[in-house]
Motif scaffolding. Structure first.
Motif, PDB file in Angstrom:
ATOM      1  N   ASP A   1       0.818  -1.210   0.000  1.00 34.03           N
ATOM      2  CA  ASP A   1       0.000   0.000   0.000  1.00 34.03           C
ATOM      3  C   ASP A   1       0.857   1.268   0.000  1.00 34.03           C
ATOM      4  OD1 ASP A   1      -2.317  -1.491  -0.024  1.00 34.03           O
ATOM      5  OD2 ASP A   1      -2.517  -1.488   2.164  1.00 34.03           O
ATOM      6  N   SER A   2       1.880   1.289   0.820  1.00 32.49           N
ATOM      7  CA  SER A   2       2.741   2.470   0.905  1.00 32.49           C
ATOM      8  C   SER A   2       3.950   2.390  -0.021  1.00 32.49           C
ATOM      9  CB  SER A   2       3.221   2.668   2.348  1.00 32.49           C
ATOM     10  OG  SER A   2       3.992   1.550   2.772  1.00 32.49           O
ATOM     11  N   LYS A   3       4.172   1.208  -0.595  1.00 32.00           N
ATOM     12  CA  LYS A   3       5.343   0.958  -1.447  1.00 32.00           C
ATOM     13  C   LYS A   3       6.643   1.229  -0.694  1.00 32.00           C
ATOM     14  CE  LYS A   3       2.867   2.043  -5.730  1.00 32.00           C
ATOM     15  NZ  LYS A   3       2.826   2.898  -6.950  1.00 32.00           N
ATOM     16  N   VAL A   4       6.707   0.681   0.516  1.00 35.00           N
ATOM     17  CA  VAL A   4       7.874   0.861   1.372  1.00 35.00           C
ATOM     18  C   VAL A   4       8.548  -0.483   1.614  1.00 35.00           C
ATOM     19  CG1 VAL A   4       8.674   1.475   3.693  1.00 35.00           C
ATOM     20  CG2 VAL A   4       7.026   2.936   2.506  1.00 35.00           C
ATOM     21  N   LEU A   5       9.842  -0.523   1.346  1.00 33.23           N
ATOM     22  CA  LEU A   5      10.685  -1.682   1.610  1.00 33.23           C
ATOM     23  C   LEU A   5      11.451  -1.362   2.894  1.00 33.23           C
ATOM     24  CD1 LEU A   5      11.358  -4.377   0.081  1.00 33.23           C
ATOM     25  CD2 LEU A   5      13.311  -3.164  -0.909  1.00 33.23           C
ATOM     26  N   LEU A   6      11.248  -2.142   3.950  1.00 31.37           N
ATOM     27  CA  LEU A   6      11.751  -1.798   5.275  1.00 31.37           C
ATOM     28  C   LEU A   6      12.959  -2.646   5.649  1.00 31.37           C
ATOM     29  CD1 LEU A   6      11.224  -0.109   7.857  1.00 31.37           C
ATOM     30  CD2 LEU A   6       9.833  -2.031   8.682  1.00 31.37           C
ATOM     31  N   LEU A   7      14.096  -1.969   5.893  1.00 31.91           N
ATOM     32  CA  LEU A   7      15.313  -2.678   6.286  1.00 31.91           C
ATOM     33  C   LEU A   7      15.114  -3.454   7.574  1.00 31.91           C
ATOM     34  CD1 LEU A   7      18.385  -3.184   5.823  1.00 31.91           C
ATOM     35  CD2 LEU A   7      18.796  -1.128   7.192  1.00 31.91           C
ATOM     36  N   GLY A   8      14.529  -2.818   8.566  1.00 35.32           N
ATOM     37  CA  GLY A   8      14.301  -3.502   9.844  1.00 35.32           C
ATOM     38  C   GLY A   8      14.257  -2.532  11.002  1.00 35.32           C
ATOM     39  N   PRO A   9      14.284  -3.029  12.246  1.00 38.10           N
ATOM     40  CA  PRO A   9      14.217  -2.151  13.412  1.00 38.10           C
ATOM     41  C   PRO A   9      15.535  -1.411  13.621  1.00 38.10           C
ATOM     42  CG  PRO A   9      14.552  -4.423  14.105  1.00 38.10           C
ATOM     43  CD  PRO A   9      14.330  -4.459  12.618  1.00 38.10           C
ATOM     44  N   PRO A  10      15.500  -0.273  14.325  1.00 35.75           N
ATOM     45  CA  PRO A  10      16.741   0.458  14.596  1.00 35.75           C
ATOM     46  C   PRO A  10      17.619  -0.294  15.585  1.00 35.75           C
ATOM     47  CG  PRO A  10      14.922   1.461  15.772  1.00 35.75           C
ATOM     48  CD  PRO A  10      14.317   0.404  14.891  1.00 35.75           C
ATOM     49  N   MET A  11      18.903   0.060  15.592  1.00 40.16           N
ATOM     50  CA  MET A  11      19.862  -0.495  16.531  1.00 40.16           C
ATOM     51  C   MET A  11      20.286   0.593  17.509  1.00 40.16           C
ATOM     52  SD  MET A  11      22.296  -2.436  13.719  1.00 40.16           S
ATOM     53  CE  MET A  11      23.480  -2.976  14.946  1.00 40.16           C
ATOM     54  N   VAL A  12      20.630   0.196  18.722  1.00 42.51           N
ATOM     55  CA  VAL A  12      21.165   1.130  19.714  1.00 42.51           C
ATOM     56  C   VAL A  12      22.642   0.822  19.904  1.00 42.51           C
ATOM     57  CG1 VAL A  12      21.031   2.011  22.069  1.00 42.51           C
ATOM     58  CG2 VAL A  12      18.939   1.323  20.879  1.00 42.51           C
ATOM     59  N   PHE A  13      23.503   1.778  19.553  1.00 39.58           N
ATOM     60  CA  PHE A  13      24.941   1.620  19.731  1.00 39.58           C
ATOM     61  C   PHE A  13      25.338   2.236  21.069  1.00 39.58           C
ATOM     62  CE2 PHE A  13      24.246   1.616  15.155  1.00 39.58           C
ATOM     63  CZ  PHE A  13      24.957   0.495  14.766  1.00 39.58           C
ATOM     64  N   THR A  14      26.177   1.512  21.793  1.00 43.63           N
ATOM     65  CA  THR A  14      26.645   1.952  23.098  1.00 43.63           C
ATOM     66  C   THR A  14      28.171   1.866  23.129  1.00 43.63           C
ATOM     67  OG1 THR A  14      26.605  -0.284  24.041  1.00 43.63           O
ATOM     68  CG2 THR A  14      24.539   0.989  24.132  1.00 43.63           C
ATOM     69  N   ALA A  15      28.753   2.213  24.270  1.00 45.79           N
ATOM     70  CA  ALA A  15      30.205   2.111  24.417  1.00 45.79           C
ATOM     71  C   ALA A  15      30.672   0.665  24.268  1.00 45.79           C
ATOM     72  CB  ALA A  15      30.626   2.664  25.777  1.00 45.79           C
ATOM     73  N   GLU A  16      29.777  -0.281  24.494  1.00 53.38           N
ATOM     74  CA  GLU A  16      30.151  -1.691  24.428  1.00 53.38           C
ATOM     75  C   GLU A  16      30.201  -2.239  23.005  1.00 53.38           C
ATOM     76  OE1 GLU A  16      27.940  -0.512  26.790  1.00 53.38           O
ATOM     77  OE2 GLU A  16      29.625  -0.559  28.199  1.00 53.38           O
ATOM     78  N   ASN A  17      29.390  -1.709  22.087  1.00 48.16           N
ATOM     79  CA  ASN A  17      29.339  -2.323  20.750  1.00 48.16           C
ATOM     80  C   ASN A  17      29.698  -1.400  19.592  1.00 48.16           C
ATOM     81  OD1 ASN A  17      27.084  -0.683  20.536  1.00 48.16           O
ATOM     82  ND2 ASN A  17      25.602  -2.332  20.266  1.00 48.16           N
ATOM     83  N   ALA A  18      29.765  -0.097  19.815  1.00 48.03           N
ATOM     84  CA  ALA A  18      29.961   0.843  18.700  1.00 48.03           C
ATOM     85  C   ALA A  18      31.304   0.642  17.998  1.00 48.03           C
ATOM     86  CB  ALA A  18      29.840   2.280  19.185  1.00 48.03           C
TER      87      ALA A  18
END
Length: 342
Positions: free
Chosen positions: A320-337
């Motif tokens: 309906d919207s013609k949207v291709l969705l990559l996925g949910p956002p990620m949260v980067f922290t000092a541990e994984n960035a």
């Protein structure tokens, strides 16, 4: 994958020559593999909001990877400042070159819409990525994450640092950027509904300039002495607001979050100037853009759930919207960035 020949070799060679002469344009190396040699058959161009910043360079890396694996020519060129008129000139150039598929992350969706119509009239498949132009003829929008997911995650991450209450301000980039404005609207709604003891005191626009974002964030802290939060709603303002808190010596007093690339945010995450960077896999967004271009050129369409690659096994599409969705956002922290190189 078989790629249909839409433009003649003469036009493809001319387009390649023009792109190589424009010093800031990139393309995949057709000599890398047998598949890439098919690049003359299909040309996919991407015009970002701004060239030269880590975010869009990471998208370019992902698009080039898709070109290498799927066998097409990837062209990439954007303005050197976040200027709608300069971006439009590059779009016109690609229309004149006769590319097969044209993706744009518009600085000003409304002013770009007539140009997308012009490209479609010329037989070019047109689409948006990263930033939408919903009131245009674009055939698909390759969306990095849902507006609700991004806006709510920004607010939740900030409120966790602020203890669920207090005043905060937003430093955005382009005032006409549809994606940024949609996220800010979600932030307003989610703040009011989920955190009644908190308040957004101001929204300012710094363009795509980190130094300007730092200056504006400093001004906001001076204008609102009781401010306890700042949000940078783009990849230049996220480090900008964190730098302002660092310069003011207010780490632990004014908390910041934002949409920053992991590499740019590592120092601020480690120092505590930033409580979290919300983003997504930007290279994967570039790869998905290239893949979607092939689907458009082949008139293959999109399924409700698409296996794009082993790394992207279930990309959803809303017809309906013609949207291709990559996925949910990620949260980067000092541990994984630090695990990411963009």
């Amino acid at each position: 994958m078989k790629i249909s020949r839409k433009i003649s070799a003469v036009v493809a060679i001319a387009a390649t020559t023009a792109v190589l002469m424009a010093g800031c344009t990139s393309r995949n190396d057709e000599s890398d593999s047998g598949d890439a040699a098919g690049g003359d058959d299909l040309t996919i161009a991407f015009v970002p909001k701004l060239q030269g910043i880590p975010y869009f360079e990471a998208m370019n890396t992902g698009g080039q990877k898709a070109a290498d694996e799927l066998g097409f020519t990837w062209l990439y060129q954007g303005p050197t400042t976040a200027d709608a008129a300069a971006q439009a000139d590059i779009v016109r150039s690609y229309i004149q070159q006769g590319v097969d598929v044209l993706f744009v992350a518009p600085n000003d969706p409304d002013s770009l819409a007539p140009l997308l119509q012009e490209a479609q009239d010329a037989g070019i498949h047109v689409a948006t990525t990263d930033t939408d132009a919903p009131d245009s003829v674009r055939e698909v929008f390759v969306n990095q994450a849902s507006g609700e997911g991004i806006g709510e995650t920004l607010v939740d991450t900030l409120m966790e640092a602020m203890g669920g209450s207090g005043k905060y301000a937003i430093v955005s980039c382009g005032e006409t950027a549809a994606n940024l404005n949609s996220w800010i609207e979600v932030m307003r709604e989610h703040t009011a509904e989920a955190y009644p003891d908190s308040e957004i005191v101001d929204v300012v626009y710094a363009g795509e300039d980190q130094a300007t974002a730092t200056s504006m964030a400093t001004d906001l802290m001076n204008a609102h002495p009781d401010l306890t939060g700042l949000v940078g709603v783009c990849t230049s303002s996220a480090p900008g607001v964190a730098q302002a808190v660092t310069d003011a010596g207010r780490i632990g007093q004014v908390f910041t979050v934002g949409l920053g690339t992991p590499k740019s945010m590592v120092p601020y995450l480690e120092s505590g100037a930033s409580s979290g960077s919300i983003l997504w896999d930007v290279e994967a967004l570039g790869y998905l853009t290239g893949w979607a271009g092939v689907q458009l050129a082949e008139d293959a369409g999109f399924e409700a759930t698409n296996k794009v690659s082993d790394a992207l096994p279930a990309v959803e599409y809303d017809e309906d919207s013609k949207v291709l969705l990559l996925g949910p956002p990620m949260v980067f922290t000092a541990e994984n960035a630090a695990e990411y190189d963009y």
